[in-house]
Design an enzyme around this catalytic site. Sequence first.
Site, mmCIF file in Angstrom:
data_model
loop_
_atom_site.group_PDB
_atom_site.id
_atom_site.type_symbol
_atom_site.label_atom_id
_atom_site.label_comp_id
_atom_site.label_asym_id
_atom_site.label_seq_id
_atom_site.Cartn_x
_atom_site.Cartn_y
_atom_site.Cartn_z
ATOM 1 N N SER A 189 13.116 9.000 6.584
ATOM 2 C CA SER A 189 13.789 10.197 6.091
ATOM 3 C C SER A 189 13.000 11.456 6.448
ATOM 4 O O SER A 189 12.857 11.784 7.620
ATOM 5 C CB SER A 189 14.007 10.098 4.580
ATOM 6 O OG SER A 189 14.795 11.155 4.110
ATOM 7 N N ASP A 248 18.317 16.676 6.649
ATOM 8 C CA ASP A 248 17.052 15.990 6.837
ATOM 9 C C ASP A 248 17.194 15.024 8.021
ATOM 10 O O ASP A 248 18.250 14.928 8.640
ATOM 11 C CB ASP A 248 16.588 15.290 5.556
ATOM 12 C CG ASP A 248 17.560 14.235 5.050
ATOM 13 O OD1 ASP A 248 18.658 14.100 5.623
ATOM 14 O OD2 ASP A 248 17.221 13.546 4.067
ATOM 15 N N ASP A 304 17.402 11.740 8.616
ATOM 16 C CA ASP A 304 18.403 10.667 8.676
ATOM 17 C C ASP A 304 19.741 11.129 8.112
ATOM 18 O O ASP A 304 20.633 10.320 7.872
ATOM 19 C CB ASP A 304 17.909 9.405 7.970
ATOM 20 C CG ASP A 304 17.650 9.607 6.473
ATOM 21 O OD1 ASP A 304 17.392 10.757 6.062
ATOM 22 O OD2 ASP A 304 17.693 8.619 5.721
ATOM 23 N N ASP A 334 21.213 11.969 5.398
ATOM 24 C CA ASP A 334 21.947 11.579 4.192
ATOM 25 C C ASP A 334 21.930 12.692 3.144
ATOM 26 O O ASP A 334 22.504 12.548 2.074
ATOM 27 C CB ASP A 334 21.413 10.261 3.599
ATOM 28 C CG ASP A 334 19.938 10.310 3.238
ATOM 29 O OD1 ASP A 334 19.274 11.333 3.512
ATOM 30 O OD2 ASP A 334 19.432 9.307 2.693
#
Length: 451
Positions: free
Chosen positions: A97, A236, A238, A240
């Site tokens: 992340s 961010d 990734d 999500d």
Amino acid sequence: MDLSCFKAYDLRGRVPDQLNPKLAEHIGRAYVEVTGAKKIIVGYDIRLSSREISEALCSGLMAAGADVYDIGLCGTEMVYFATSHYDMDGGIMVTASHNPRDHNGMKMVGPESRPISSDNGLNDIRDRVLEPFADAHDQGRYQTLETMSAYIDHLLGYINGADLKPLKLVVNAGNGGAGLVIDELEVHLPFEFLKVHHNPDGHFPNGVPNPILEENRAATADAVKASGAAMGIAWDGDYDRCFFFDENGRFIEGYYIVGLLADQFLRKTGPGKVIHDPRLIWNTLDLVAAAGGVAVESKTGHAFIKQRMRDEDAVYGGEMSAHHYFRDFAYCDSGMIPWLLVAERLCQAGCTLSSLIDARIEAYPASGEINRTIADPATVIAAIEAKYGADAKSVSHVDGVSVEYDDWRFNLRMSNTEPVVRLNVESRGDIPLMREKTDELLVEMERLNAL
């Protein structure tokens, strides 16, 4: 083996000392033995170590007898989507992340993309990693699976294309994976995208993508102001989580986005339930009630929110930390659905983002989340509750302690992932009162911490 990469909700650690291909292969074997999964989605983010760790993970999964469906370079939500959409037994995303660039990790789910965390299997996987392994009699098979087309179709199903009008939008992928999805969506939408830090690059030449840090917001804000865009969106690594900037380049606190999305979703679905975290609540309660919905409070954290959404069959759930959850997305969080809904709302209303947000900030001004390192968090929180709770209208312990008066309230809680205490304060239309009480609580926390 060093197993310090196992956390409460996922795995994260430095490469190679805390996470490496050998450990990843063992984790794959342990995942199959603990869960019994036979068909598993695997994806990985843009970090330089992700492909190698993913390959080792796949080797372990197959050695334990599971079939691997590799969806390749993607975002976390694509693993959630593919696991649910293709009716798999589980899914694993290789990502850290917004951690530093020399870190990596994994996020794991089971059937229907239900989260696997420390209280429902992750600790069992960690403990199994240390035991000897034997190869399964029948080795698993490997195949790639093209997921992007079905994922894009699903995203577009959340908005009404007939309502969309040309908008200029600044999009900042932070050199993470979001840019790949924007490029796919672009051909279906009437929007002009001004792309900042767009290309995936695991070296993170512009810093680790984490827009919640103030120092990472300037690139998006400046691009919005320079271009006259309707809004800015940043993700961010990734993707999500997504973060919003209004047409003036002002960063919008996630709390107010929760209320906006709840209102927008209930307009589409009619009466339904909305899950929210307990840190800041009044704006959300107001908007959900006005839209004919029912607001349900849940403990902070994705595993808690997702379970509560299933229990309540909620249409939407939101956290002020920029995680937004959707029933039709397997109750999982997405960083793409929120901005599509907000853009749709701007087109439908024919107004600016600031005009939608300003009235909410004025009605319920909030401190934003303030973190303090405290030596003995439980003692300090108990002392604050004893002092402020006695005269309060109500005291709640859904997550930490929430103390409510007629005209202001606060929530004080220990972090689930860091050694800090988090404070949030809000008032009813009284900015000076909110600031006064915020300062007062911070002084009291410091005093108690020094004892």
